[in-house]
Design a protein around this motif. Structure first.
Motif, PDB file in Angstrom:
ATOM      1  N   MET A  70       0.770  -1.061   0.049  1.00 35.67           N
ATOM      2  CA  MET A  70      -0.126  -0.118  -0.014  1.00 35.67           C
ATOM      3  C   MET A  70       1.037   1.251   0.079  1.00 35.67           C
ATOM      4  SD  MET A  70      -3.211   0.256  -0.013  1.00 35.67           S
ATOM      5  CE  MET A  70      -3.741  -1.350   0.370  1.00 35.67           C
ATOM      6  N   SER A  71       1.905   1.174   0.661  1.00 35.35           N
ATOM      7  CA  SER A  71       2.797   2.534   0.864  1.00 35.35           C
ATOM      8  C   SER A  71       3.450   2.701  -0.474  1.00 35.35           C
ATOM      9  CB  SER A  71       3.867   2.220   1.951  1.00 35.35           C
ATOM     10  OG  SER A  71       4.558   1.239   1.669  1.00 35.35           O
ATOM     11  N   ARG A  72       3.782   1.770  -1.040  1.00 37.23           N
ATOM     12  CA  ARG A  72       4.315   1.909  -2.468  1.00 37.23           C
ATOM     13  C   ARG A  72       3.464   2.419  -3.454  1.00 37.23           C
ATOM     14  NH1 ARG A  72       7.056  -3.499  -4.821  1.00 37.23           N
ATOM     15  NH2 ARG A  72       8.319  -2.945  -2.902  1.00 37.23           N
ATOM     16  N   ILE A  73       2.189   2.110  -3.611  1.00 38.08           N
ATOM     17  CA  ILE A  73       1.181   2.140  -4.325  1.00 38.08           C
ATOM     18  C   ILE A  73       1.023   3.911  -4.153  1.00 38.08           C
ATOM     19  CG2 ILE A  73      -1.268   2.251  -4.950  1.00 38.08           C
ATOM     20  CD1 ILE A  73      -0.972  -0.908  -4.406  1.00 38.08           C
ATOM     21  N   GLY A  74       0.783   4.132  -2.907  1.00 37.53           N
ATOM     22  CA  GLY A  74       0.384   5.612  -2.738  1.00 37.53           C
ATOM     23  C   GLY A  74       1.534   6.393  -3.145  1.00 37.53           C
ATOM     24  N   GLY A  75       2.807   6.063  -2.553  1.00 37.65           N
ATOM     25  CA  GLY A  75       4.095   6.944  -3.074  1.00 37.65           C
ATOM     26  C   GLY A  75       4.108   7.248  -4.522  1.00 37.65           C
ATOM     27  N   ALA A  86       0.453  10.851  -0.396  1.00 39.02           N
ATOM     28  CA  ALA A  86       0.156   9.278   0.077  1.00 39.02           C
ATOM     29  C   ALA A  86      -0.423   9.045   0.900  1.00 39.02           C
ATOM     30  CB  ALA A  86       1.824   8.725   0.015  1.00 39.02           C
ATOM     31  N   VAL A  87      -0.282   9.807   2.009  1.00 42.48           N
ATOM     32  CA  VAL A  87      -1.283   9.707   3.396  1.00 42.48           C
ATOM     33  C   VAL A  87      -2.730   9.849   3.024  1.00 42.48           C
ATOM     34  CG1 VAL A  87      -1.865  10.703   5.646  1.00 42.48           C
ATOM     35  CG2 VAL A  87       0.577  10.595   4.890  1.00 42.48           C
ATOM     36  N   GLY A  88      -3.066  10.669   1.981  1.00 40.36           N
ATOM     37  CA  GLY A  88      -4.366  10.898   1.645  1.00 40.36           C
ATOM     38  C   GLY A  88      -4.888   9.266   0.979  1.00 40.36           C
ATOM     39  N   PHE A  89      -4.077   8.967   0.170  1.00 41.75           N
ATOM     40  CA  PHE A  89      -4.406   7.644  -0.502  1.00 41.75           C
ATOM     41  C   PHE A  89      -4.611   6.484   0.646  1.00 41.75           C
ATOM     42  CE2 PHE A  89      -3.041   3.561  -2.378  1.00 41.75           C
ATOM     43  CZ  PHE A  89      -4.122   3.353  -3.225  1.00 41.75           C
ATOM     44  N   ARG A  90      -3.831   6.573   1.587  1.00 40.08           N
ATOM     45  CA  ARG A  90      -4.200   5.386   2.565  1.00 40.08           C
ATOM     46  C   ARG A  90      -5.010   5.707   3.485  1.00 40.08           C
ATOM     47  NH1 ARG A  90       1.752   4.265   5.062  1.00 40.08           N
ATOM     48  NH2 ARG A  90       0.704   2.456   5.926  1.00 40.08           N
ATOM     49  N   LEU A  91      -5.519   6.956   3.632  1.00 39.26           N
ATOM     50  CA  LEU A  91      -6.723   7.235   4.309  1.00 39.26           C
ATOM     51  C   LEU A  91      -7.981   6.889   3.410  1.00 39.26           C
ATOM     52  CD1 LEU A  91      -8.028   8.872   6.631  1.00 39.26           C
ATOM     53  CD2 LEU A  91      -7.903  10.932   5.454  1.00 39.26           C
ATOM     54  N   ALA A  92      -7.770   7.145   2.411  1.00 39.69           N
ATOM     55  CA  ALA A  92      -8.886   6.817   1.475  1.00 39.69           C
ATOM     56  C   ALA A  92      -9.270   5.214   1.459  1.00 39.69           C
ATOM     57  CB  ALA A  92      -8.893   7.229  -0.063  1.00 39.69           C
ATOM     58  N   GLY A  97     -12.765   0.668   3.962  1.00 36.04           N
ATOM     59  CA  GLY A  97     -12.916  -0.608   4.306  1.00 36.04           C
ATOM     60  C   GLY A  97     -12.341  -1.720   3.712  1.00 36.04           C
ATOM     61  N   THR A  98     -11.416  -1.465   2.789  1.00 35.28           N
ATOM     62  CA  THR A  98     -11.132  -2.642   1.944  1.00 35.28           C
ATOM     63  C   THR A  98      -9.576  -2.594   1.801  1.00 35.28           C
ATOM     64  OG1 THR A  98     -11.451  -1.256  -0.129  1.00 35.28           O
ATOM     65  CG2 THR A  98     -13.120  -2.678   0.531  1.00 35.28           C
ATOM     66  N   PRO A 115      -8.613  10.551  -4.197  1.00 34.74           N
ATOM     67  CA  PRO A 115      -8.142   9.102  -3.858  1.00 34.74           C
ATOM     68  C   PRO A 115      -9.115   8.040  -3.627  1.00 34.74           C
ATOM     69  CG  PRO A 115      -7.180  11.072  -2.817  1.00 34.74           C
ATOM     70  CD  PRO A 115      -8.223  11.698  -3.550  1.00 34.74           C
ATOM     71  N   GLY A 116     -10.334   8.617  -3.044  1.00 34.95           N
ATOM     72  CA  GLY A 116     -11.393   7.424  -2.761  1.00 34.95           C
ATOM     73  C   GLY A 116     -11.989   6.990  -4.250  1.00 34.95           C
TER      74      GLY A 116
END
Length: 355
Positions: A70-75, A86-92, A97-98, A115-116
């Motif tokens: 997940m962190s690599r995808i967000g980055g 990237a934090v916003g993507f991880r928050l989304a 919930g998935t 991001p959502g």
């Protein structure tokens, strides 16, 4: 000297002072809450709003590689300007919930996607479907050249399969698919097609097995590009095989010289006399292998040819062919073809001379 004695406060004054203090506290609390609210709104808009490249109005493509966390995808989304953070993507992802269900593949990201919305696209797993086209009648070498040239496929090609064993068609694929997997798919498609058509073949055909049918189908495929002509061309070759006549097919000469590549010149008399294994002007019956990868229509034509007595055909100058039952009729058709070709060449010479 007498000491100073403070006047006692009245109850009303104490109440007023307490009210003022309470008002100040409320104002402070409101101010803090307002700042927190504004900050939160700004943060949510920034974190969960469209990325910095959204104003271009262009659809972008994003690849989720096998093994991406997940962190690599967000980055990478941040690096490519698809999200602000990237934090916003991880928050989304957390809000959806998935977490952990993003699928590998290439995805189309529309302009101004949040991001959502990007999370939903990656969760659905409906990756971009690309297409690669292999025309009917191409050789294995030509198909391999196109596979090698495609920049979205990966990996080395397997050793070339036998000529005629790949089904020429249009194949969907995703970026990152292997070339070897596509070859395997083409082989499986060919086998399924040939097996099904073989069961529907006409009785008493002048060949003994699927491979011989495939050889003849490849010759029919190369002789005409007109779907409606293939059954008639197939009938001519079937009649010739039954009569013990040489097939005399020009494409077989070319294949023996180039192994499927265009000849790039006219066929010479020396080519007609070249005793290679595919030269059906020299050998009797079928050549040892197919000369191309035939499509469904050519295979069907060979396995169910119409009943005719035609033994000859020649180009008619319109993209089709003129057919004949006797050699005399054929010679007249050949004469008309030669006259048409001479006329075309003379017009070409006149046109070029006038430039």
């Amino acid at each position: 000297m007498a000491g100073h004695v403070a006047k006692p406060r009245t109850k009303q004054a104490a109440k007023d002072q307490a009210a003022k203090a309470k008002s100040r506290r409320k104002l402070i609390h409101f101010g803090v809450a307002f700042v927190v609210l504004v900050t939160t709104i700004w943060a949510m808009v920034f974190l969960l709003g469209p990325g910095p490249n959204s104003d271009t109005g262009e659809t972008r493509y994003f690849m989720v590689e096998d093994g991406d966390v997940m962190s690599r995808i967000g980055g990478r989304l941040k690096e490519e300007g698809l999200v602000n953070s990237a934090v916003g993507f991880r928050l989304a992802v957390l809000l959806s919930g998935t977490s952990g269900t993003l699928k590998t593949g290439e995805y189309e990201i529309p302009s101004r996607a949040t991001p959502g919305q990007i999370v939903k696209i990656l969760i659905r797993g409906e990756g971009v479907k690309r297409m690669i086209v292999f025309p009917e009648g191409w050789s294995v070498n030509q198909i391999y050249t196109r596979l090698n040239a495609n920049p979205y496929l990966t990996g080395e090609l397997p050793p070339p399969p036998p000529e005629g064993s790949l089904n020429p068609s249009t194949y969907p694929f995703q970026r990152g698919d292997s070339r070897a997997s596509l070859v395997k798919q083409m082989q499986a498609s060919h086998k399924t097609l040939l097996d099904a058509l073989w069961l529907q073949r006409a009785p008493d055909l002048p060949f003994n097995n699927k491979n011989e049918a495939l050889i003849l189908a490849s010759i029919v495929e190369k002789e005409t590009g007109l779907t409606e002509e293939r059954p008639r061309v197939a009938a001519v070759f079937v009649n010739r095989l039954r009569a013990g006549m040489k097939l005399q097919s020009d494409p077989t000469i070319i294949y023996g010289i180039t192994k499927g590549a265009p000849l790039g010149r006219k066929i010479f008399k020396s080519d007609l006399e070249n005793p290679h294994a595919w030269n059906t002007y020299v050998i009797s019956g079928l050549p040892p292998t197919p000369i191309a990868n035939p499509g469904k229509d050519a295979i069907k034509a060979v396995l169910n040819p119409p009943k005719t007595r035609e033994l000859f055909f020649v180009a008619d100058g319109t993209g089709g062919h003129a057919f004949a039952e006797t050699y005399g009729e054929h010679q007249k058709n050949v004469a008309r073809w030669r006259a048409w070709r001479a006329y075309q060449e003379s017009n070409k010479a006149i046109t070029q001379g006038g430039k």
